[in-house]
Design a protein around this motif. Structure first.
Motif, PDB file in Angstrom:
ATOM      1  N   LYS A  84     197.733 -97.096 -23.193  1.00 20.64           N
ATOM      2  CA  LYS A  84     198.873 -97.825 -22.609  1.00 20.64           C
ATOM      3  C   LYS A  84     198.769 -97.914 -21.085  1.00 20.64           C
ATOM      4  CE  LYS A  84     200.920 -97.826 -26.711  1.00 20.64           C
ATOM      5  NZ  LYS A  84     199.894 -98.232 -27.630  1.00 20.64           N
ATOM      6  N   ASN A  85     198.069 -96.963 -20.482  1.00 21.88           N
ATOM      7  CA  ASN A  85     198.044 -96.877 -19.022  1.00 21.88           C
ATOM      8  C   ASN A  85     196.758 -97.429 -18.409  1.00 21.88           C
ATOM      9  OD1 ASN A  85     196.528 -94.885 -20.161  1.00 21.88           O
ATOM     10  ND2 ASN A  85     197.023 -93.332 -18.642  1.00 21.88           N
ATOM     11  N   ILE A  86     195.970 -98.126 -19.193  1.00 15.26           N
ATOM     12  CA  ILE A  86     194.703 -98.698 -18.717  1.00 15.26           C
ATOM     13  C   ILE A  86     194.712-100.192 -19.021  1.00 15.26           C
ATOM     14  CG2 ILE A  86     192.200 -98.736 -19.052  1.00 15.26           C
ATOM     15  CD1 ILE A  86     192.375 -95.828 -19.969  1.00 15.26           C
ATOM     16  N   ASP A  87     194.350-100.990 -18.026  1.00 15.46           N
ATOM     17  CA  ASP A  87     194.242-102.430 -18.255  1.00 15.46           C
ATOM     18  C   ASP A  87     192.807-102.853 -18.519  1.00 15.46           C
ATOM     19  OD1 ASP A  87     196.946-102.813 -18.014  1.00 15.46           O
ATOM     20  OD2 ASP A  87     196.859-103.556 -15.952  1.00 15.46           O
ATOM     21  N   ARG A  88     191.878-102.203 -17.833  1.00 16.51           N
ATOM     22  CA  ARG A  88     190.477-102.610 -17.954  1.00 16.51           C
ATOM     23  C   ARG A  88     189.591-101.426 -17.594  1.00 16.51           C
ATOM     24  NH1 ARG A  88     187.794-107.282 -18.063  1.00 16.51           N
ATOM     25  NH2 ARG A  88     189.656-108.535 -17.836  1.00 16.51           N
ATOM     26  N   VAL A  89     188.470-101.344 -18.281  1.00 18.04           N
ATOM     27  CA  VAL A  89     187.452-100.349 -17.912  1.00 18.04           C
ATOM     28  C   VAL A  89     186.129-101.094 -17.756  1.00 18.04           C
ATOM     29  CG1 VAL A  89     188.611 -98.438 -19.107  1.00 18.04           C
ATOM     30  CG2 VAL A  89     186.842 -99.738 -20.297  1.00 18.04           C
ATOM     31  N   PRO A  90     185.245-100.583 -16.904  1.00 15.97           N
ATOM     32  CA  PRO A  90     183.924-101.213 -16.786  1.00 15.97           C
ATOM     33  C   PRO A  90     183.188-101.132 -18.121  1.00 15.97           C
ATOM     34  CG  PRO A  90     184.237 -99.492 -15.115  1.00 15.97           C
ATOM     35  CD  PRO A  90     185.394 -99.422 -16.043  1.00 15.97           C
ATOM     36  N   PHE A  91     182.336-102.105 -18.368  1.00 18.15           N
ATOM     37  CA  PHE A  91     181.616-102.145 -19.641  1.00 18.15           C
ATOM     38  C   PHE A  91     180.880-100.838 -19.902  1.00 18.15           C
ATOM     39  CE2 PHE A  91     177.905-103.214 -22.283  1.00 18.15           C
ATOM     40  CZ  PHE A  91     178.595-103.631 -23.419  1.00 18.15           C
ATOM     41  N   GLU A  92     180.353-100.219 -18.856  1.00 24.89           N
ATOM     42  CA  GLU A  92     179.613 -98.968 -19.019  1.00 24.89           C
ATOM     43  C   GLU A  92     180.504 -97.838 -19.533  1.00 24.89           C
ATOM     44  OE1 GLU A  92     179.844-100.416 -15.639  1.00 24.89           O
ATOM     45  OE2 GLU A  92     178.415-101.830 -16.499  1.00 24.89           O
ATOM     46  N   SER A  93     181.825 -97.974 -19.376  1.00 25.67           N
ATOM     47  CA  SER A  93     182.764 -96.920 -19.788  1.00 25.67           C
ATOM     48  C   SER A  93     183.463 -97.215 -21.110  1.00 25.67           C
ATOM     49  CB  SER A  93     183.827 -96.727 -18.697  1.00 25.67           C
ATOM     50  OG  SER A  93     183.219 -96.371 -17.490  1.00 25.67           O
ATOM     51  N   VAL A  94     183.124 -98.319 -21.737  1.00 21.66           N
ATOM     52  CA  VAL A  94     183.789 -98.698 -22.997  1.00 21.66           C
ATOM     53  C   VAL A  94     183.656 -97.598 -24.048  1.00 21.66           C
ATOM     54  CG1 VAL A  94     183.670-100.322 -24.941  1.00 21.66           C
ATOM     55  CG2 VAL A  94     183.681-101.180 -22.606  1.00 21.66           C
ATOM     56  N   GLY A  95     182.535 -96.907 -24.052  1.00 21.70           N
ATOM     57  CA  GLY A  95     182.322 -95.836 -25.028  1.00 21.70           C
ATOM     58  C   GLY A  95     183.292 -94.681 -24.879  1.00 21.70           C
ATOM     59  N   ASN A  96     183.985 -94.599 -23.742  1.00 16.37           N
ATOM     60  CA  ASN A  96     184.974 -93.543 -23.529  1.00 16.37           C
ATOM     61  C   ASN A  96     186.350 -93.899 -24.087  1.00 16.37           C
ATOM     62  OD1 ASN A  96     183.041 -92.031 -22.140  1.00 16.37           O
ATOM     63  ND2 ASN A  96     183.559 -93.014 -20.199  1.00 16.37           N
ATOM     64  N   LEU A  97     186.547 -95.157 -24.473  1.00 11.10           N
ATOM     65  CA  LEU A  97     187.820 -95.576 -25.067  1.00 11.10           C
ATOM     66  C   LEU A  97     187.927 -95.052 -26.495  1.00 11.10           C
ATOM     67  CD1 LEU A  97     187.910 -99.330 -23.925  1.00 11.10           C
ATOM     68  CD2 LEU A  97     189.381 -97.475 -23.082  1.00 11.10           C
ATOM     69  N   PRO A  98     189.156 -94.863 -26.977  1.00  8.16           N
ATOM     70  CA  PRO A  98     189.298 -94.472 -28.387  1.00  8.16           C
ATOM     71  C   PRO A  98     188.641 -95.510 -29.299  1.00  8.16           C
ATOM     72  CG  PRO A  98     191.406 -94.303 -27.240  1.00  8.16           C
ATOM     73  CD  PRO A  98     190.442 -94.972 -26.298  1.00  8.16           C
ATOM     74  N   GLN A  99     187.928 -95.041 -30.287  1.00  9.10           N
ATOM     75  CA  GLN A  99     187.251 -95.943 -31.219  1.00  9.10           C
ATOM     76  C   GLN A  99     188.263 -96.544 -32.193  1.00  9.10           C
ATOM     77  OE1 GLN A  99     183.890 -94.195 -33.136  1.00  9.10           O
ATOM     78  NE2 GLN A  99     183.343 -96.074 -34.207  1.00  9.10           N
ATOM     79  N   LEU A 100     188.155 -97.834 -32.414  1.00 10.84           N
ATOM     80  CA  LEU A 100     189.050 -98.517 -33.344  1.00 10.84           C
ATOM     81  C   LEU A 100     188.613 -98.240 -34.775  1.00 10.84           C
ATOM     82  CD1 LEU A 100     189.517-102.005 -31.647  1.00 10.84           C
ATOM     83  CD2 LEU A 100     190.907 -99.940 -31.404  1.00 10.84           C
ATOM     84  N   PRO A 101     189.566 -98.258 -35.705  1.00  3.58           N
ATOM     85  CA  PRO A 101     189.186 -98.115 -37.114  1.00  3.58           C
ATOM     86  C   PRO A 101     188.386 -99.324 -37.561  1.00  3.58           C
ATOM     87  CG  PRO A 101     191.506 -98.695 -36.929  1.00  3.58           C
ATOM     88  CD  PRO A 101     190.992 -98.483 -35.528  1.00  3.58           C
ATOM     89  N   ARG A 102     187.730 -99.209 -38.662  1.00  5.79           N
ATOM     90  CA  ARG A 102     186.932-100.316 -39.220  1.00  5.79           C
ATOM     91  C   ARG A 102     187.746-100.976 -40.312  1.00  5.79           C
ATOM     92  NH1 ARG A 102     183.422-103.917 -39.115  1.00  5.79           N
ATOM     93  NH2 ARG A 102     181.498-103.847 -40.278  1.00  5.79           N
ATOM     94  N   LEU A 103     187.796-102.272 -40.309  1.00  7.71           N
ATOM     95  CA  LEU A 103     188.481-103.038 -41.341  1.00  7.71           C
ATOM     96  C   LEU A 103     187.473-103.968 -41.987  1.00  7.71           C
ATOM     97  CD1 LEU A 103     191.078-104.080 -42.788  1.00  7.71           C
ATOM     98  CD2 LEU A 103     191.295-105.734 -40.905  1.00  7.71           C
TER      99      LEU A 103
END
Length: 126
Positions: free
Chosen positions: A100-119
């Motif tokens: 909720k408190n992040i608008d954008r992260v550099p592409f190199e940091s995407v792996g640090n975001l919570p992983q989405l479930p698979r559908l």
């Protein structure tokens, strides 16, 4: 089983392969010929949300997923062979995982975001 535009069937394949950019193209092509079809627009927004998130645009992902949630509501429980009662838990899980408190992260940091479930999406007989 009903017959739908070929792009709709191709959307399922692309979505399940994780090719959300192609999903956008396929759905947009259909939606441009039927702009009143908010079902297609909802699936389009859901795909775009995942794509944005995978590239670090968290704010865009939040906005697109909320729009998908809103557009698809009128088509519950099932439309065009898609059981939306299986899609909605995914949408809501994603919304809860998007920081909720992040608008954008550099592409190199995407792996640090919570992983989405698979559908996995599939069509069912109506």
């Amino acid at each position: 089983m009903d017959h739908y535009p070929i792009e709709y069937y191709e959307f399922f394949v692309s979505f399940n392969e994780g090719d959300y950019y192609t999903c956008h193209d396929l759905l947009e092509e259909m939606w441009m010929t039927d702009k009143d079809n908010l079902f297609l627009k909802g699936l389009l927004q859901m795909s775009v949300a995942i794509y944005h998130y995978e590239y670090g645009n968290v704010k865009g992902a939040r906005m697109m997923m909320q729009t998908a949630h809103d557009y698809l509501q009128a088509y519950r429980p099932k439309f065009w062979g898609l059981d939306l009662e299986k899609v909605y838990p995914f949408i809501e899980q994603c919304q809860n995982l998007f920081p909720k408190n992040i608008d954008r992260v550099p592409f190199e940091s995407v792996g640090n975001l919570p992983q989405l479930p698979r559908l996995l999406l599939y069509m069912e007989n109506d």
